[in-house]
Design an enzyme around this catalytic site. Structure first.
Site: not given
Length: 209
Positions: A47, A187
């Site tokens: 991320s 993600d």
């Protein structure tokens, strides 16, 4: 034979809190007088940590990444300085996040990434990389990587850094799912917010331990 320690830098996810990780790395660069990438063979990041990892491997200093968070953070996570306006914004975005769509638009982040990385691919990275994401299309974890152990299932060298950055940071309900090459990605934090084991397993495979 002389043994050499294989060094891995692992950077967690956490949104704007990536500023904290970047600040620590900038402090280390200041004390050593060397780039962080000179100290590590492989960089792993999920991320926001993936954005930092890609930036470092692309020749950016940790200090420049700190400056990026400081100057562009309000564009990526738009928030008013006025307390009452901010309270209204937060309430509106929370309702939007729950009932309608994603909390934030990905357009500002995408523009920033395109300005930074342009058309560069994983092959242009200066370090080995492991960047976790999750493939929603086939329901399997995905690690975008530059390494010496590419297989037919993990040939990522030609993928643009912008696509990898958007894939690893597409936090559910915060940013839209990222589509690349007919696959949908979200993600990497949904399964590997701390990507250290991804790096360790890749190093074991790479070095044939």
């Amino acid at each position: 034979m002389e043994s050499k320690t294989f060094k891995i830098l692992s950077i967690d996810g956490g949104g704007i809190k990536g500023l904290y990780s970047a600040s620590i790395l900038a402090s280390l660069e200041l004390k050593t007088g060397k780039s962080i990438t000179d100290h590590f063979d492989m960089i792993c990041g999920t991320s926001t940590g993936g954005l930092i990892a890609i930036g470092l491997a692309n020749g950016m200093s940790a200090k420049s990444l700190v400056d990026l968070y400081m100057t562009k953070g309000s564009l990526i996570f738009p928030t008013s300085d006025n307390r009452f306006v901010r309270s209204f914004q937060n309430s509106y975005k929370s309702l939007k996040q729950i009932f309608f769509s994603n909390k934030h638009s990905v357009k500002p982040l995408k523009r920033i990434l395109e300005d930074l990385f342009e058309d560069k691919t994983m092959n242009d990275a200066n370090n080995l990389l492991c960047i976790p994401s999750f493939n929603l299309t086939n329901g399997q974890p995905k690690v975008f990587k530059k390494s010496g152990s590419q297989t037919e299932h993990f040939v990522d060298n030609t993928i643009k850094l912008v696509d990898i950055a958007l894939a690893t940071s597409a936090a559910p309900s915060y940013y839209p799912i990222h589509e690349h090459n007919n696959f949908l990605y979200t993600d990497g934090g949904v399964w590997a917010n701390n990507p250290s084991l991804c790096g360790l397993l890749e190093a074991i495979d790479l070095l044939c331990w």
